[in-house]
Write a protein that holds these residues in place. Sequence first.
Motif, PDB file in Angstrom:
ATOM      1  N   PHE A  50      23.155 -12.107 -69.249  1.00 56.25           N
ATOM      2  CA  PHE A  50      22.946 -12.237 -67.811  1.00 56.25           C
ATOM      3  C   PHE A  50      23.235 -10.911 -67.138  1.00 56.25           C
ATOM      4  CE2 PHE A  50      24.171 -16.587 -69.062  1.00 56.25           C
ATOM      5  CZ  PHE A  50      23.028 -17.245 -68.666  1.00 56.25           C
ATOM      6  N   ARG A  51      22.286 -10.448 -66.324  1.00 56.15           N
ATOM      7  CA  ARG A  51      22.481  -9.205 -65.590  1.00 56.15           C
ATOM      8  C   ARG A  51      23.179  -9.493 -64.272  1.00 56.15           C
ATOM      9  NH1 ARG A  51      16.654  -7.008 -65.357  1.00 56.15           N
ATOM     10  NH2 ARG A  51      17.517  -6.190 -63.435  1.00 56.15           N
ATOM     11  N   THR A  52      23.972  -8.541 -63.817  1.00 60.17           N
ATOM     12  CA  THR A  52      24.654  -8.688 -62.534  1.00 60.17           C
ATOM     13  C   THR A  52      23.625  -8.576 -61.415  1.00 60.17           C
ATOM     14  OG1 THR A  52      26.601  -7.630 -63.488  1.00 60.17           O
ATOM     15  CG2 THR A  52      26.526  -7.816 -61.099  1.00 60.17           C
ATOM     16  N   PRO A  53      23.526  -9.585 -60.535  1.00 57.10           N
ATOM     17  CA  PRO A  53      22.529  -9.515 -59.461  1.00 57.10           C
ATOM     18  C   PRO A  53      22.854  -8.440 -58.440  1.00 57.10           C
ATOM     19  CG  PRO A  53      23.643 -11.651 -59.486  1.00 57.10           C
ATOM     20  CD  PRO A  53      24.235 -10.827 -60.557  1.00 57.10           C
ATOM     21  N   GLN A  54      21.831  -7.912 -57.784  1.00 56.76           N
ATOM     22  CA  GLN A  54      22.022  -6.869 -56.774  1.00 56.76           C
ATOM     23  C   GLN A  54      22.817  -7.395 -55.582  1.00 56.76           C
ATOM     24  OE1 GLN A  54      21.379  -3.558 -56.679  1.00 56.76           O
ATOM     25  NE2 GLN A  54      20.968  -3.847 -58.859  1.00 56.76           N
ATOM     26  N   GLU A  55      22.687  -8.673 -55.267  1.00 57.67           N
ATOM     27  CA  GLU A  55      23.447  -9.247 -54.160  1.00 57.67           C
ATOM     28  C   GLU A  55      24.950  -9.236 -54.465  1.00 57.67           C
ATOM     29  OE1 GLU A  55      24.266 -10.862 -50.521  1.00 57.67           O
ATOM     30  OE2 GLU A  55      22.349 -10.094 -51.231  1.00 57.67           O
ATOM     31  N   ALA A  56      25.313  -9.382 -55.743  1.00 63.78           N
ATOM     32  CA  ALA A  56      26.726  -9.317 -56.111  1.00 63.78           C
ATOM     33  C   ALA A  56      27.245  -7.882 -56.031  1.00 63.78           C
ATOM     34  CB  ALA A  56      26.936  -9.862 -57.525  1.00 63.78           C
ATOM     35  N   ILE A  57      26.385  -6.910 -56.275  1.00 69.25           N
ATOM     36  CA  ILE A  57      26.799  -5.508 -56.246  1.00 69.25           C
ATOM     37  C   ILE A  57      26.846  -4.986 -54.813  1.00 69.25           C
ATOM     38  CG2 ILE A  57      26.148  -3.175 -56.963  1.00 69.25           C
ATOM     39  CD1 ILE A  57      24.846  -4.477 -59.436  1.00 69.25           C
ATOM     40  N   ASN A  58      25.815  -5.277 -54.029  1.00 71.84           N
ATOM     41  CA  ASN A  58      25.702  -4.721 -52.683  1.00 71.84           C
ATOM     42  C   ASN A  58      26.084  -5.682 -51.572  1.00 71.84           C
ATOM     43  OD1 ASN A  58      24.661  -2.332 -53.780  1.00 71.84           O
ATOM     44  ND2 ASN A  58      22.617  -3.209 -53.858  1.00 71.84           N
ATOM     45  N   SER A 120      27.178 -19.502 -56.558  1.00 74.75           N
ATOM     46  CA  SER A 120      27.632 -18.313 -55.852  1.00 74.75           C
ATOM     47  C   SER A 120      26.649 -17.950 -54.747  1.00 74.75           C
ATOM     48  CB  SER A 120      27.746 -17.150 -56.840  1.00 74.75           C
ATOM     49  OG  SER A 120      28.102 -15.980 -56.173  1.00 74.75           O
ATOM     50  N   PRO A 121      27.113 -17.317 -53.658  1.00 75.17           N
ATOM     51  CA  PRO A 121      26.198 -16.902 -52.593  1.00 75.17           C
ATOM     52  C   PRO A 121      25.186 -15.845 -53.020  1.00 75.17           C
ATOM     53  CG  PRO A 121      28.450 -16.925 -51.805  1.00 75.17           C
ATOM     54  CD  PRO A 121      28.507 -17.133 -53.275  1.00 75.17           C
ATOM     55  N   CYS A 122      25.358 -15.230 -54.195  1.00 82.26           N
ATOM     56  CA  CYS A 122      24.397 -14.211 -54.619  1.00 82.26           C
ATOM     57  C   CYS A 122      23.107 -14.827 -55.161  1.00 82.26           C
ATOM     58  CB  CYS A 122      25.018 -13.275 -55.654  1.00 82.26           C
ATOM     59  SG  CYS A 122      25.460 -14.054 -57.192  1.00 82.26           S
ATOM     60  N   PHE A 123      23.060 -16.149 -55.337  1.00 83.31           N
ATOM     61  CA  PHE A 123      21.854 -16.822 -55.806  1.00 83.31           C
ATOM     62  C   PHE A 123      21.284 -17.699 -54.713  1.00 83.31           C
ATOM     63  CE2 PHE A 123      24.223 -16.495 -59.929  1.00 83.31           C
ATOM     64  CZ  PHE A 123      23.435 -15.496 -60.453  1.00 83.31           C
ATOM     65  N   LYS A 124      19.972 -17.731 -54.617  1.00 88.36           N
ATOM     66  CA  LYS A 124      19.272 -18.617 -53.696  1.00 88.36           C
ATOM     67  C   LYS A 124      18.548 -19.670 -54.535  1.00 88.36           C
ATOM     68  CE  LYS A 124      20.379 -15.928 -50.296  1.00 88.36           C
ATOM     69  NZ  LYS A 124      21.801 -15.926 -50.142  1.00 88.36           N
ATOM     70  N   VAL A 125      19.030 -20.902 -54.507  1.00 86.18           N
ATOM     71  CA  VAL A 125      18.466 -21.986 -55.303  1.00 86.18           C
ATOM     72  C   VAL A 125      17.979 -23.072 -54.361  1.00 86.18           C
ATOM     73  CG1 VAL A 125      18.976 -23.769 -57.015  1.00 86.18           C
ATOM     74  CG2 VAL A 125      19.935 -21.500 -57.274  1.00 86.18           C
ATOM     75  N   LYS A 126      16.759 -23.571 -54.608  1.00 88.70           N
ATOM     76  CA  LYS A 126      16.199 -24.670 -53.834  1.00 88.70           C
ATOM     77  C   LYS A 126      16.141 -25.909 -54.707  1.00 88.70           C
ATOM     78  CE  LYS A 126      13.020 -21.601 -52.766  1.00 88.70           C
ATOM     79  NZ  LYS A 126      11.817 -21.005 -52.834  1.00 88.70           N
ATOM     80  N   GLU A 127      15.969 -27.055 -54.070  1.00 86.35           N
ATOM     81  CA  GLU A 127      15.839 -28.306 -54.815  1.00 86.35           C
ATOM     82  C   GLU A 127      14.580 -28.248 -55.670  1.00 86.35           C
ATOM     83  OE1 GLU A 127      16.076 -31.732 -52.362  1.00 86.35           O
ATOM     84  OE2 GLU A 127      17.984 -31.134 -51.479  1.00 86.35           O
ATOM     85  N   GLY A 128      14.707 -28.667 -56.920  1.00 86.59           N
ATOM     86  CA  GLY A 128      13.579 -28.637 -57.849  1.00 86.59           C
ATOM     87  C   GLY A 128      13.570 -27.440 -58.765  1.00 86.59           C
TER      88      GLY A 128
END
Length: 163
Positions: A50-58, A120-128
């Motif tokens: 798993f790569r560290t997301p840019q939202e977690a870095i910035n 975590s807030p660094c991911f945007k997940v929708k239903e489905g």
Amino acid sequence: TGTWGIQKMADTQQQRAFQKQEPVNLNTKYLLKSKTSKGTRYYRNIGLGFRTPQEAINGTYIDHKCPFTGNVSIRGRILKGVAISTKMHRTIIIRRDYLHYVKKYNRYEKRHRNIPVHLSPCFKVKEGDIVTVGQCRPLSKTCLLYTSPSPRDRQKSRMPSSA
């Protein structure tokens, strides 16, 4: 708009207790290695592909239960499921379908489990969305897994519509 510090405090301070990252000293004149454009921020690589997301870095969010910016390690099982509810704060419900063998009839029956998972807030997940989750220490009474979706899992699954 205001200065950077005031704007940052307004974004991250949403609880009564002061929110800060544990490894970061806010009262230092020296800079850490992981300095971003918006200031000093602690983040790490959790491994397991798993790569560290840019939202977690910035990003500016504070989440102690995030494996990238907090104090949680992913170990044990890696599972997949479909996100069926995103109504809770930083928690989603995933559904895992599986087959159970019935020896008497020599057949399989469909079963499922609904599992609460920290998001975590660094991911945007929708239903489905199909998400990959990893096992970690208990984060609350019911939440024992952590969401870590990868880009190839962003396709929509076939969920039965509630009629």
